[in-house]
Design an enzyme around this catalytic site. Structure first.
Site, PDB file in Angstrom:
ATOM      1  N   LYS A 161       0.858  -1.181   0.000  1.00 32.21           N
ATOM      2  CA  LYS A 161       0.000   0.000   0.000  1.00 32.21           C
ATOM      3  C   LYS A 161       0.896   1.232   0.000  1.00 32.21           C
ATOM      4  O   LYS A 161       1.457   1.614   1.020  1.00 32.21           O
ATOM      5  CB  LYS A 161      -0.908   0.031   1.234  1.00 32.21           C
ATOM      6  N   GLU A 202       9.595   1.262  10.749  1.00 32.15           N
ATOM      7  CA  GLU A 202      10.595   2.311  10.465  1.00 32.15           C
ATOM      8  C   GLU A 202       9.871   3.637  10.652  1.00 32.15           C
ATOM      9  O   GLU A 202       9.103   4.048   9.792  1.00 32.15           O
ATOM     10  CB  GLU A 202      11.107   2.186   9.021  1.00 32.15           C
ATOM     11  N   CYS A 223      13.460  10.858   7.106  1.00 31.51           N
ATOM     12  CA  CYS A 223      13.424  10.454   8.514  1.00 31.51           C
ATOM     13  C   CYS A 223      14.807  10.598   9.143  1.00 31.51           C
ATOM     14  O   CYS A 223      14.939  10.780  10.342  1.00 31.51           O
ATOM     15  CB  CYS A 223      12.946   9.015   8.623  1.00 31.51           C
ATOM     16  N   GLU A 246       9.615  16.389  14.607  1.00 38.53           N
ATOM     17  CA  GLU A 246      10.253  16.191  13.309  1.00 38.53           C
ATOM     18  C   GLU A 246       9.872  17.379  12.419  1.00 38.53           C
ATOM     19  O   GLU A 246       8.687  17.612  12.197  1.00 38.53           O
ATOM     20  CB  GLU A 246       9.676  14.890  12.736  1.00 38.53           C
TER      21      GLU A 246
HETATM   22  P1  NAP Z   1       2.372   8.588   7.608  1.00 44.14           P
HETATM   23  O1  NAP Z   1       1.333   9.622   7.570  1.00 44.14           O
HETATM   24  O2  NAP Z   1       2.571   7.828   8.852  1.00 44.14           O
HETATM   25  O3  NAP Z   1       2.064   7.623   6.396  1.00 44.14           O
HETATM   26  C1  NAP Z   1       2.884   6.524   6.095  1.00 44.14           C
HETATM   27  C2  NAP Z   1       2.081   5.491   5.370  1.00 44.14           C
HETATM   28  O4  NAP Z   1       1.072   4.997   6.243  1.00 44.14           O
HETATM   29  C3  NAP Z   1       1.337   6.022   4.153  1.00 44.14           C
HETATM   30  O5  NAP Z   1       1.273   5.020   3.175  1.00 44.14           O
HETATM   31  C4  NAP Z   1      -0.046   6.311   4.714  1.00 44.14           C
HETATM   32  O6  NAP Z   1      -1.061   6.282   3.741  1.00 44.14           O
HETATM   33  C5  NAP Z   1      -0.194   5.139   5.650  1.00 44.14           C
HETATM   34  N1  NAP Z   1      -1.200   5.328   6.685  1.00 44.14           N
HETATM   35  C6  NAP Z   1      -1.623   6.465   7.272  1.00 44.14           C
HETATM   36  N2  NAP Z   1      -2.571   6.184   8.205  1.00 44.14           N
HETATM   37  C7  NAP Z   1      -2.728   4.843   8.196  1.00 44.14           C
HETATM   38  C8  NAP Z   1      -3.558   3.941   8.936  1.00 44.14           C
HETATM   39  N3  NAP Z   1      -4.400   4.360   9.860  1.00 44.14           N
HETATM   40  N4  NAP Z   1      -3.478   2.610   8.660  1.00 44.14           N
HETATM   41  C9  NAP Z   1      -2.624   2.157   7.718  1.00 44.14           C
HETATM   42  N5  NAP Z   1      -1.808   2.964   7.001  1.00 44.14           N
HETATM   43  C10 NAP Z   1      -1.857   4.292   7.241  1.00 44.14           C
HETATM   44  O7  NAP Z   1       3.796   9.189   7.250  1.00 44.14           O
HETATM   45  P2  NAP Z   1       4.188  10.041   5.982  1.00 44.14           P
HETATM   46  O8  NAP Z   1       3.784  11.444   6.251  1.00 44.14           O
HETATM   47  O9  NAP Z   1       3.748   9.407   4.722  1.00 44.14           O
HETATM   48  O10 NAP Z   1       5.761   9.904   5.992  1.00 44.14           O
HETATM   49  C11 NAP Z   1       6.563  10.673   6.785  1.00 44.14           C
HETATM   50  C12 NAP Z   1       6.965   9.928   8.031  1.00 44.14           C
HETATM   51  O11 NAP Z   1       7.635   8.720   7.661  1.00 44.14           O
HETATM   52  C13 NAP Z   1       7.954  10.691   8.858  1.00 44.14           C
HETATM   53  O12 NAP Z   1       7.625  10.567  10.209  1.00 44.14           O
HETATM   54  C14 NAP Z   1       9.276   9.985   8.569  1.00 44.14           C
HETATM   55  O13 NAP Z   1      10.228  10.114   9.580  1.00 44.14           O
HETATM   56  C15 NAP Z   1       8.833   8.587   8.399  1.00 44.14           C
HETATM   57  N6  NAP Z   1       9.823   7.834   7.643  1.00 44.14           N
HETATM   58  C16 NAP Z   1      10.565   6.915   8.313  1.00 44.14           C
HETATM   59  C17 NAP Z   1      11.541   6.216   7.639  1.00 44.14           C
HETATM   60  C18 NAP Z   1      12.378   5.217   8.362  1.00 44.14           C
HETATM   61  O14 NAP Z   1      12.967   4.397   7.682  1.00 44.14           O
HETATM   62  N7  NAP Z   1      12.444   5.225   9.672  1.00 44.14           N
HETATM   63  C19 NAP Z   1      11.742   6.433   6.274  1.00 44.14           C
HETATM   64  C20 NAP Z   1      10.961   7.387   5.626  1.00 44.14           C
HETATM   65  C21 NAP Z   1       9.992   8.080   6.332  1.00 44.14           C
HETATM   66  P3  NAP Z   1      -1.580   7.653   3.091  1.00 44.14           P
HETATM   67  O15 NAP Z   1      -0.402   8.507   2.923  1.00 44.14           O
HETATM   68  O16 NAP Z   1      -2.163   7.180   1.816  1.00 44.14           O
HETATM   69  O17 NAP Z   1      -2.585   8.197   4.047  1.00 44.14           O
END
Ligand code: NAP
Length: 494
Positions: free
Chosen positions: A186, A262, A296, A393
């Protein structure tokens, strides 16, 4: 050659718009679609099928049905599919780079670097597929033998974020394929196109139907919720925010689902008085400005020794002033837009709150006028302890700088966060560098470097930055479980 609108349209016309379920591209059961936007213009690029819970379950049906036969495919064959995928991505690097620039915003030069990084996971795990060894040993008392094997965990749900559309997908898909797992991917709704094009490439590379299913959706929670609690699902690998990760872990507890998480980061970037300041500024540019700060691993807090803080700040500000915000397809662009208006506004709120509390903007401090969601590269000094910008962040091109006097202070400041993903330390004292490694509570440390990602290295965090590792020797083990078989002593059995 500059990218023309014709090139963009030609590329977009090759991106599948459906859901990939059991080897076929199909519309959503509801018939719904959603638009994917270019963050540099705010305009729609194309529409893709919008999966709902019914489609999610159909994707899991396909993954569960394919699991048995896929696990029996010889590891060498699985590795060769990955190797072919590596060759194809490398051949089509320009297409993937342009597509990521269009949907995510990063400048083309950065997108090209991501394609290389993403492809390396395919190559690395093509090599790891054949090295999932177990062991055979004599039990300590001698009366039996211990046979230990590694088996694929089974159908996985892979959830990826928008910031590295190709690398976050290959970092999960490649080890799952290598281990013999089937999966439902997804992607983030803001950037699903790269995953769509990549999934079509995996089909071309020979991945059998049902092994990889892809469900873009505008309703992430509702669509994946039933999968997380379905007993056929055996693992969830999630990259995204700590908030969503926490919620997924709570749901996963229901079926004691194996998880890899992650999550978010709040990386400290520590510059000691004995550091090479020019090298530290180079590192700061990489660790802060890569992906417009939307990483991240992005340096979130600059913790600089008080005797070198002025020099570091001036040189860093000079480098930031050289950046040119522009749509990533433009040759002169060195700073792309942020992903959306919400993200830009949140960053500006953090900056404004810090300024209101007495911080000084050495450079930047405001959004760039549209179209697109650009923000000025910004340095803040005089940020007060406890400011939100030091604990949250930032996910944007904003660098708060604070100072310290002693090594103990630096460690205390660096560890003063619930996150523990990455850290960066600049020092010319090797022992101090190692000491920092021992005392910093992070999964990764860049010692005199601002670039730490490597497919051959274990990527991951501690504390609320997550669980598990991706890449390295560790990566494939997230998708394998250990089985132990007890055997009587064969020398006593005839
Ligand atoms: P996010 O809002 O948590 O979304 C991540 C993924 O989860 C997206 O595919 C999102 O779908 C999905 N999602 C959201 N709510 C969900 C739910 N209730 N159930 C299942 N899936 C759900 O994060 P983001 O804004 O896309 O990404 C930024 C974050 O990712 C930052 O905090 C960053 O630090 C972290 N990150 C971490 C790493 C690592 O390796 N540690 C690497 C890259 C990024 P939708 O977007 O379609 O809603």
């Amino acid at each position: 050659m500059p990218v023309s609108l014709k090139d963009e349209d030609r590329l977009l016309s090759t991106v599948p718009a459906g859901l990939l379920i059991d080897g076929s591209w199909r519309p959503a059961a509801s018939g719904k679609t959603f638009d994917v936007e270019d963050p540099a213009t705010g305009k729609s690029l194309m529409a893709v099928a919008d999966a709902g819970p019914e489609d999610g379950l159909a994707a899991l049906d396909a993954a569960a049905a394919a699991q048995g036969s896929w696990a029996l495919v010889p590891p060498r064959e699985r590795g060769e599919i990955l190797r072919r995928a590596f060759e194809l991505v490398t051949e089509r690097a320009e297409n993937f780079a342009l597509l990521m620039t269009l949907e995510m915003g990063k400048p083309l030069a950065e997108a090209r670097v991501e394609v290389k990084y993403a492809a390396e996971f395919l190559r690395w795990f093509s090599e790891e597929a054949v090295r999932t060894f177990g062991r055979y040993s004599i039990a300590p008392e001698g009366a039996s033998r211990l046979l230990v094997t590694k088996k694929p965990v089974g159908p996985c749900l892979l959830i990826t974020p928008w910031n590295f559309p190709l690398a976050m997908a290959t970092r999960k898909i490649a080890p799952a394929v290598a281990a013999g797992c089937t999966m439902v991917l997804k992607p983030a709704n803001l950037t699903p196109l790269t995953s769509q094009l990549f999934a079509a490439l995996m089909q071309e590379a020979g991945l059998p139907a049902g092994v990889l299913n892809v469900i873009p959706t505008s309703t992430a929670g509702a669509t994946t919720g039933p999968l997380v609690t379905d007993p056929r699902l055996r693992k969830i690998s999630f990259t995204g925010s700590t908030d969503v990760g926490r919620r997924l872990m709570a749901n996963a507890a229901e079926t004691v689902l194996r998880t890899s998480m992650e999550l978010g980061g709040n990386a400290p970037f520590v510059v000691f008085e004995d550091a090479d300041i020019d090298a530290a500024v180079d590192g700061a540019m990489a660790a802060k400005m890569r992906n417009m700060g939307e990483a991240c691993t992005a340096a979130n807090r600059f913790i600089v020794h008080e005797t070198v803080a002025n020099e570091f700040t001036e040189k860093f500000a000079a480098r930031l002033s050289e950046l040119t915000p522009a749509r990533g397809t433009e040759a002169h662009s060195t700073l792309g837009p942020l992903i959306d208006a919400k993200s830009r506004d949140k960053i500006h709120q953090l900056v404004t709150a810090a300024l209101d509390a007495g911080a000084i903007a050495v450079t930047g401090g405001a959004a760039v006028e549209g179209p697109g969601y650009f923000y000025q590269p910004t340095i803040l000094t005089g940020v007060t302890a406890g400011a939100r910008i030091l604990s949250e962040e930032i996910f944007g091109p904003v660098a708060p700088i604070i100072t310290f006097a002693t090594e103990d202070d630096a460690i205390h400041l660096a560890n003063n966060t619930e996150y523990g993903l990455a850290a960066y330390v600049y020092t010319n004292d090797f022992n101090r560098g190692l000491r920092m490694g021992e005392r910093l509570e992070t999964g990764m440390l860049g010692l005199n470097t601002g670039a730490i990602s490597n497919a051959a290295a274990p990527f991951g965090g501690v504390k609320q930055s997550g669980l598990g590792r991706e890449g390295g020797l560790e990566g494939i083990h997230e998708y394998l479980y250990t089985q132990y078989i007890a055997i009587p002593d064969p020398t006593k059995v005839n």
